[in-house]
Design an enzyme around this catalytic site. Structure first.
Site, PDB file in Angstrom:
ATOM      1  N   CYS A 100       2.017  -7.321 -13.686  1.00  0.00           N
ATOM      2  CA  CYS A 100       2.201  -7.314 -15.138  1.00  0.00           C
ATOM      3  C   CYS A 100       2.727  -5.936 -15.514  1.00  0.00           C
ATOM      4  O   CYS A 100       3.014  -5.123 -14.635  1.00  0.00           O
ATOM      5  CB  CYS A 100       0.929  -7.698 -15.895  1.00  0.00           C
ATOM      6  SG  CYS A 100      -0.396  -6.474 -15.953  1.00  0.00           S
TER       7      CYS A 100
ATOM      8  N   HIS B 205      -9.347   0.352   3.919  1.00  0.00           N
ATOM      9  CA  HIS B 205     -10.738   0.655   3.597  1.00  0.00           C
ATOM     10  C   HIS B 205     -11.436  -0.398   2.748  1.00  0.00           C
ATOM     11  O   HIS B 205     -12.663  -0.469   2.758  1.00  0.00           O
ATOM     12  CB  HIS B 205     -10.826   1.993   2.857  1.00  0.00           C
ATOM     13  CG  HIS B 205     -10.501   3.161   3.719  1.00  0.00           C
ATOM     14  ND1 HIS B 205     -10.547   4.457   3.248  1.00  0.00           N
ATOM     15  CD2 HIS B 205     -10.115   3.251   5.019  1.00  0.00           C
ATOM     16  CE1 HIS B 205     -10.207   5.280   4.218  1.00  0.00           C
ATOM     17  NE2 HIS B 205      -9.932   4.575   5.305  1.00  0.00           N
TER      18      HIS B 205
END
Length: 152
Positions: free
Chosen positions: A74, A107
């Site tokens: 967006c 991670h």
């Protein structure tokens, strides 16, 4: 390009609002040129629309394993990312550079990439996408952290 994180037979999901429409088309074209299967949840034009109308179906499909990963776009990345992350099985990471994209995968085992179309150019977006699709989750100490994300 090595898209090692893709799952054979499972399409990459895409969703956007009007502000992300042009970038979505560019990224879809890039992946299609590399033989990647896609599932487009919309939107289908640059006409004003609401990101949630496209983010929820994409996130639900991601949770069900019908697409992997998801790419959500967006204007700022904020609204569509917030919407994606309302779903318990979605770990959507808002990335505007390659390092963030790699860390989100390495991670956090992010399964959705959120891009801010009004703040990055197509070349940068492709580099971010490539990093996201070619970086594996490290596991180890990060696994226990990822397991604590869902609200139970």
């Amino acid at each position: 390009m090595d898209f090692s994180t893709l799952k054979p037979g499972i399409p990459v999901g895409f969703c956007c609002d009007h502000a992300g429409y042009e970038l979505k088309n560019i990224l879809e074209g890039y992946l299609e040129a590399h033989g990647v299967e896609l599932r487009d949840f919309g939107c289908g034009s640059a006409e004003s629309c609401d990101y949630a109308d496209y983010a929820h179906p994409c996130a639900e499909a991601l949770e069900r394993g019908e697409c992997y990963p998801a790419i959500a776009i967006c204007g700022s990345g904020n609204g569509i990312g917030m919407t994606m992350n309302k779903h318990q099985g979605v770990r959507a990471a808002h990335c505007w550079n390659v390092e963030l994209s790699q860390l989100a995968r390495r991670h956090n085992d992010a399964n959705a990439l959120v891009l801010p179309a009004r703040f990055i150019d197509p070349v940068t977006a492709i580099a971010i996408l490539e990093a996201f699709l070619s970086t594996d989750f490290e596991g180890g100490r990060h696994q226990r952290r990822v397991e604590k994300i869902p609200v139970k």
